[in-house]
Design an enzyme around this catalytic site. Structure first.
Site, PDB file in Angstrom:
ATOM      1  N   CYS A  57       0.837  -1.202   0.000  1.00 51.75           N
ATOM      2  CA  CYS A  57       0.000   0.000   0.000  1.00 51.75           C
ATOM      3  C   CYS A  57       0.875   1.256   0.000  1.00 51.75           C
ATOM      4  CB  CYS A  57      -0.965  -0.021   1.185  1.00 51.75           C
ATOM      5  SG  CYS A  57      -2.386   1.083   0.948  1.00 51.75           S
ATOM      6  N   HIS A  61      -3.782  -5.461   0.890  1.00 55.94           N
ATOM      7  CA  HIS A  61      -3.542  -5.829   2.277  1.00 55.94           C
ATOM      8  C   HIS A  61      -3.878  -7.305   2.454  1.00 55.94           C
ATOM      9  CE1 HIS A  61      -2.772  -1.790   3.752  1.00 55.94           C
ATOM     10  NE2 HIS A  61      -3.825  -1.367   3.079  1.00 55.94           N
TER      11      HIS A  61
END
Length: 505
Positions: A335, A439
């Site tokens: 991310c 994630h």
């Protein structure tokens, strides 16, 4: 409502863990159980099945309760963006950003209505609601407009059990002080005390239990020994290093993985599956002098990419990371860490820095450019690995929470995943450099094993077998429940839940 609330004499006394254990205990008794925390402050979030964002702890507690997490279990999530400001996520969607003072002054009434709505939804759909407080219920300077402790117990009309951490010392003072500072009406709700994290011979605390009960008139419902085998996800980064670093220390043939300790790290639970691998040693690096010679480096997610990228440059870790990759080192950016790998980051909407058009140079490890947009993406996703190098048959399942949009400036670079009609991430040199918005990529057992085996082979070690993480997690919930149930007067707790409404009507 049939429910119970667990409050603490302070932060990190074990509220989240005990609530998780209680959720599993009640679920094993065939009760439909919902965890609830009105207001969470954490950058460690969880994406529900409908793409909404709540605190990670309530997602974990729902899993322990054998139920699907939803936004009513955590209607208000505060995600710190600096020491002064937090993003307010209301019912799973970004509402606005407030300073602490403005949040108290401008949001309180809206917060009360949100909590009432959430409690009504849970009451209509579950047998029991297990409620978690935050910090201490007697923060005198904040209590006139608090949204997370006794005000919630009042709105839900449930009894309260107070949890105290004996390990930090002063347990008698913390219990008595907390009770004394409550108003008379609030004290009437406190129907139990739990002494948590006890070490040693519990029989030596018998006199302590008697004294507390005589002095307060409140039953001590459990003295729970320190539990050393918690392999479930925590709520925030307060004890991140204790939770993730391998117990027992590093061994000679361990896979040494350096995690860059970003100041505004988010979703550190991305890393927790690695702690279940017996030959993996995670360590946190915030100074270039501690970098060493890791087998791999992970740059985790962050709530403030610009801020944390500046931190890397100020500490000289940017140069160390660049040299590490040039020397053939393995690195993965998750991310915000993925965004940092690139050449340039542009805050077009001002959503990361508050300054429209702000730009910063990245680590220049990968040919990427990131633009920060106004609307956050929160979605559960699944995709197929593009590179045949991994030889994995399973789809990669995870979730995305990001404001940025990242594109490769070199079309020859292979993406990491193929998701329906789009590609995602990058995979350079058969996985030497990986960047992804996904994630929980390490929660995918087959791929995690393949990535680690690549490191094992490079280190001259034998390849490992696939560890089934969900089986490990489910066993962890049951072990925690067994531990809590062994030392808790569960019959008293259940009777308290069942009889409270009847006796207080």
């Amino acid at each position: 409502m049939k429910g119970i609330m667990f409050q603490g004499t302070g932060s990190d006394v074990g509220k989240s863990v005990i609530v998780t254990g209680i959720c599993r205990i009640l679920a094993r008794k065939n009760k439909r159980v919902a965890p609830f925390k009105s207001q969470n402050m954490s950058n460690n979030s969880y994406v529900t099945i409908d793409g909404k964002e709540i605190g990670r702890a309530q997602g974990v507690q729902a899993e322990a309760a054998h139920t699907q997490a939803n936004v009513y279990m955590n209607p208000i999530l505060l995600k710190p963006r600096s020491s002064m400001d937090s993003e307010v996520v209301l019912f799973g969607e970004v509402y606005t950003t407030f300073s602490g003072r403005n949040y108290r002054e401008l949001f309180y009434e809206k917060g009360i209505r949100a909590i009432q709505q959430a409690l009504t939804e849970l009451e209509n759909n579950y047998d029991y609601v297990v409620i978690e407080g935050a910090g201490s219920p007697v923060e005198i300077n904040l209590n006139d407009r608090e949204l997370v402790n006794m005000k919630v117990a009042e709105l839900a009309d449930v009894p309260v059990i107070l949890i105290a951490d004996i390990e930090r010392g002063g347990v008698f003072a913390s219990v008595i002080g907390t009770i004394q500072l409550l108003s008379e009406e609030q004290r009437k709700r406190v129907k139990g005390i739990i002494i948590n994290k006890f070490r040693g011979d519990i029989s030596l605390f018998t006199d302590g239990v008697s004294w507390l009960e005589e002095y307060t008139g409140i039953k001590v419902v459990g003295v729970i020994p320190y539990y050393d085998h918690i392999s479930i996800e925590g709520e925030d980064s307060l004890s991140i290093q204790n939770n993730l670093i391998k117990r027992g220390g590093r061994e000679e043939n361990d896979i040494d993985i350096a995690v860059i300790a970003l100041p505004y790290v988010s979703n550190y639970t991305d890393l927790e599956p690695l702690t279940e691998e017996k030959d993996v040693y995670l360590r946190f690096v915030k100074d270039k002098r501690d970098f060493g010679k890791p087998d791999a480096v992970i740059i985790p997610g962050t709530k403030s990419t610009f801020h944390d990228l500046t931190f890397l440059k100020e500490t000289g870790l940017d140069i160390v990371l660049s040299q590490y990759v040039q020397a053939g080192g393995t690195i993965i950016g998750l991310c915000g860490g993925y965004q940092m790998l690139g050449e340039k980051l542009i805050d077009e909407a001002g959503t990361d820095t508050g300054i429209i058009g702000q730009t910063i140079e990245g680590l220049k490890i990968a040919p990427l450019k990131t633009h920060f947009n106004e609307k956050k993406i929160t979605i559960r996703s699944k995709g197929k690995l593009v590179s045949s190098h991994w030889q994995c048959k399973e789809e990669i399942v995870g979730f995305e929470i990001h404001l940025g949009s990242t594109v490769s400036t070199d079309k020859r670079i292979e993406p990491f995943l193929e998701i329906e009609e789009r590609t995602e991430g990058i995979c350079i040199n058969n996985g030497q450099v990986i960047g992804t918005y996904f994630h929980h990529v390490f929660h995918n057992d087959e791929w995690r094993t393949a990535w680690l085996n690549q490191l094992r082979v490079k280190k001259g070690l034998q390849q490992g077998k696939v560890l089934k993480l969900q089986e490990v997690r489910d066993l962890a919930y049951d072990r925690l429940a067994d531990h809590v149930e062994m030392y808790l007067d569960l019959d008293y707790v259940i009777d308290l839940i069942e009889s409270w409404k009847r006796e207080n009507e």
